[in-house]
Design a protein around this motif. Sequence first.
Motif, mmCIF file in Angstrom:
data_model
loop_
_atom_site.group_PDB
_atom_site.id
_atom_site.type_symbol
_atom_site.label_atom_id
_atom_site.label_comp_id
_atom_site.label_asym_id
_atom_site.label_seq_id
_atom_site.Cartn_x
_atom_site.Cartn_y
_atom_site.Cartn_z
ATOM 1 N N TYR A 35 0.826 -1.209 0.000
ATOM 2 C CA TYR A 35 0.000 0.000 0.000
ATOM 3 C C TYR A 35 0.865 1.265 0.000
ATOM 4 N N ASP A 36 2.147 1.126 0.304
ATOM 5 C CA ASP A 36 3.020 2.310 0.304
ATOM 6 C C ASP A 36 3.396 2.759 -1.111
ATOM 7 N N GLU A 37 2.815 2.086 -2.133
ATOM 8 C CA GLU A 37 2.931 2.494 -3.536
ATOM 9 C C GLU A 37 4.315 2.234 -4.120
ATOM 10 N N ASN A 38 5.046 1.300 -3.534
ATOM 11 C CA ASN A 38 6.379 0.960 -4.045
ATOM 12 C C ASN A 38 6.478 -0.515 -4.375
ATOM 13 N N VAL A 39 7.191 -0.799 -5.469
ATOM 14 C CA VAL A 39 7.576 -2.161 -5.817
ATOM 15 C C VAL A 39 9.041 -2.331 -5.423
ATOM 16 N N LEU A 40 9.323 -3.363 -4.639
ATOM 17 C CA LEU A 40 10.699 -3.658 -4.247
ATOM 18 C C LEU A 40 11.127 -4.968 -4.888
ATOM 19 N N LEU A 41 12.349 -4.986 -5.398
ATOM 20 C CA LEU A 41 12.960 -6.223 -5.877
ATOM 21 C C LEU A 41 14.003 -6.666 -4.872
ATOM 22 N N TRP A 42 14.051 -7.977 -4.637
ATOM 23 C CA TRP A 42 14.933 -8.529 -3.607
ATOM 24 C C TRP A 42 15.764 -9.670 -4.167
ATOM 25 N N ASP A 43 16.917 -9.872 -3.555
ATOM 26 C CA ASP A 43 17.683 -11.099 -3.706
ATOM 27 C C ASP A 43 17.407 -11.917 -2.441
ATOM 28 N N GLY A 44 16.777 -13.088 -2.629
ATOM 29 C CA GLY A 44 16.352 -13.885 -1.486
ATOM 30 C C GLY A 44 17.470 -14.283 -0.543
ATOM 31 N N ARG A 45 18.721 -14.149 -0.980
ATOM 32 C CA ARG A 45 19.850 -14.494 -0.102
ATOM 33 C C ARG A 45 20.209 -13.350 0.842
ATOM 34 N N ASN A 46 19.680 -12.157 0.557
ATOM 35 C CA ASN A 46 19.958 -11.006 1.418
ATOM 36 C C ASN A 46 18.686 -10.160 1.532
ATOM 37 N N MET A 47 17.875 -10.499 2.525
ATOM 38 C CA MET A 47 16.595 -9.809 2.677
ATOM 39 C C MET A 47 16.683 -8.613 3.625
ATOM 40 N N LYS A 48 17.894 -8.170 3.884
ATOM 41 C CA LYS A 48 18.033 -6.964 4.716
ATOM 42 C C LYS A 48 17.787 -5.707 3.907
ATOM 43 N N THR A 49 18.236 -5.713 2.662
ATOM 44 C CA THR A 49 18.124 -4.530 1.811
ATOM 45 C C THR A 49 17.643 -4.950 0.430
ATOM 46 N N PRO A 50 16.624 -4.285 -0.124
ATOM 47 C CA PRO A 50 16.155 -4.654 -1.464
ATOM 48 C C PRO A 50 17.174 -4.267 -2.535
ATOM 49 N N LEU A 51 17.088 -4.949 -3.671
ATOM 50 C CA LEU A 51 17.935 -4.601 -4.807
ATOM 51 C C LEU A 51 17.603 -3.209 -5.318
ATOM 52 N N ASN A 52 16.313 -2.896 -5.357
ATOM 53 C CA ASN A 52 15.921 -1.560 -5.780
ATOM 54 C C ASN A 52 14.480 -1.288 -5.384
ATOM 55 N N GLU A 53 14.065 -0.051 -5.599
ATOM 56 C CA GLU A 53 12.727 0.397 -5.219
ATOM 57 C C GLU A 53 12.169 1.256 -6.351
ATOM 58 N N THR A 54 10.923 0.992 -6.733
ATOM 59 C CA THR A 54 10.276 1.763 -7.791
ATOM 60 C C THR A 54 8.940 2.276 -7.294
ATOM 61 N N ALA A 55 8.767 3.590 -7.309
ATOM 62 C CA ALA A 55 7.480 4.190 -6.936
ATOM 63 C C ALA A 55 6.536 4.099 -8.128
ATOM 64 N N VAL A 56 5.339 3.557 -7.905
ATOM 65 C CA VAL A 56 4.391 3.363 -9.009
ATOM 66 C C VAL A 56 3.091 4.149 -8.818
ATOM 67 N N GLY A 57 3.010 4.956 -7.759
ATOM 68 C CA GLY A 57 1.907 5.892 -7.639
ATOM 69 C C GLY A 57 0.586 5.313 -7.185
ATOM 70 N N GLY A 58 0.567 4.055 -6.761
ATOM 71 C CA GLY A 58 -0.656 3.447 -6.250
ATOM 72 C C GLY A 58 -0.304 2.198 -5.471
ATOM 73 N N GLY A 59 -1.197 1.799 -4.572
ATOM 74 C CA GLY A 59 -0.962 0.580 -3.812
ATOM 75 C C GLY A 59 -0.839 -0.616 -4.730
ATOM 76 N N VAL A 60 0.152 -1.471 -4.493
ATOM 77 C CA VAL A 60 0.481 -2.547 -5.438
ATOM 78 C C VAL A 60 -0.227 -3.829 -4.997
ATOM 79 N N TRP A 61 -1.404 -4.057 -5.590
ATOM 80 C CA TRP A 61 -2.220 -5.190 -5.142
ATOM 81 C C TRP A 61 -1.741 -6.511 -5.723
ATOM 82 N N ARG A 62 -1.258 -6.505 -6.983
ATOM 83 C CA ARG A 62 -0.766 -7.741 -7.584
ATOM 84 C C ARG A 62 0.476 -7.482 -8.425
ATOM 85 N N LEU A 63 1.398 -8.445 -8.394
ATOM 86 C CA LEU A 63 2.607 -8.427 -9.217
ATOM 87 C C LEU A 63 2.693 -9.752 -9.956
ATOM 88 N N LYS A 64 3.030 -9.697 -11.258
ATOM 89 C CA LYS A 64 3.148 -10.915 -12.052
ATOM 90 C C LYS A 64 4.379 -10.812 -12.955
#
Length: 450
Positions: free
Chosen positions: A254-283
Amino acid sequence: MMGWQSRTRTLQVFDTELSADTVEWCPLPQWSHVLACGTYQLQKGDDKTAEDSTALNRIGRLYLFHCNPQPSFIPPLTETLRIDTPAILDLKWCHVPISERPLLGMATASGEIQLYKLMEPQQGTCGLECELRAELGPDRLALSLDWSTGRGESSDVRVVSSDSSGSLTVLSLGEASLTAVCQWKAHDFEAWISAFSYWDTQIVYSGGDDCKLKGWDLRMGPSSPTFTSKRHTMGVCSIHSNPHREHVLATGSYDENVLLWDGRNMKTPLNETAVGGGVWRLKWHPSQEHLLLAACMHNDFHILHCQKAMEGQDAPCPVLASYILHNSLAYGADWSRLPLSNTTPPSPQEPPQTSVGLTDSGGHLRIQYESPTASFDTSLEDDSGQYVPDHCLLPEKRSAPDPFPSPVRDTQSLSCLMASCSFYDHMMHVWRWDWSPEEEQMTSEPAPSS
C-alpha cells in the motif's frame, strides 16, 4: 542507437456486474485460451447475526472465458461459464496438469480454498467442476493462494494460503484430497499475501497489514520466520517469486512501491520503484525474466523493465507501458501465454493509435479509446492532462539514450495479450501490448511545432 516503441491497444471490455478483483489466464499450453475472472461483492446486511454476516453477505461469481485473439472485428472473448460462489479474493491456476487436467484454485470469503477441474469441451466450451475444498478455519476470509509449481515441477504439489486472521496455511494435494499440512499465526493483522519460492518450495513468503514481509522455512517449522523486513512502510499485499531467475523476488505494498529482492539477502532490497498506487498484484512475465506487471490500485497497470535492477544497479525500474483505461481500483492483472501476431493492423473501426518511445521521464501517453460497447471514451492526453491532437507525438519524444536490449534474443519485437480488472466499476479488459523497434518513418518524423 535504435529506440523502442511501446503501445497498448484495448481489444474488449466485459462488465462483470459484481466487483472484479482477480483475473488469471490458464498457463498450460493446450488450454492457454482459457481465462478465469473472480468477483467480490459485499452486500448490505439484513437481520442476519454478526456471525452469519461475515460469510453470507460476501457473494462472488466465477467467470470462465474462451479467447480467440486472431485479427477480426469479433471481440476475442466468449463467456463460457459463470458460477455463483462465495466472494472470491484470489484465483490461481496450477502451473502443471493434475490428472491430465488444468486445476484452478480459489480463495474465498467463506474461509475455504476450493479447487476446480477444467472439464472436456462440450460444444466448443469448457466447464468447471469443483473437485476439492479445504476450510482454513472459522471466522476468516481466505485472502490469497499460490501453487508450489511455478517452475513446472509436478512432484509434491502444494498450495499456500493467507487469511484475515493473519495466519498462513500450507495444503498438500493428494490423489483425492487437499489436506492442511501446517497452519500458523504469521502476522498481527490480515495476511494479505502468501507465496512460494518457486526455486525452493520449502520456502514461503508472506506479507501482512502489520507492514511486515516475512520468510518461512517449512523444514524448520513455522515457530519463527527466517527473516522479518519492515522495509515497506504500509501493508504488504503482493509477492511473486521470479520463475526464471533464482533468488529474485518482487514485493508490493500500500506504500505504492515495488521492491525487488535477492532472497539471499533480505536486509536490503535490490531496488525500489514508486508506481503511484498501492500494489495489489505483481506478475512476472511467463517467459521474459525482466518484465514485471503491476496492478497499482489507484494508479492503473504498469509493465516494469527490471533488468538493470537484477544486475545490481540501484535505480528505479523504468515503466515500459501503462494501461490507464480502467475507471476504478486496479486489482487483477495477468499475462496470457497465447501467441500473438506481431503485425496485427488496427481494424478500420478502431480510432487511430498513438505510440510513444521510451523517454527519460518515463512518461506515457493516454490513447484515444472507444469501448466495444461504446459506453465511455477517454480523450487523448499527455501526463499533465493536456490534449494532444491525433497523430501527434509528444514534443519531447526521442530514443532513449541508453536503449534496452531486444526483448527476446534473436527477435525484433514482443507482443503480449493481457487481462486486467477493476473493482468498483466491475470491469474486465482484455488488451494487447506491443514492444518493438521504432519505425524509420517515426524516428525521422519532425516533432510538432509548439
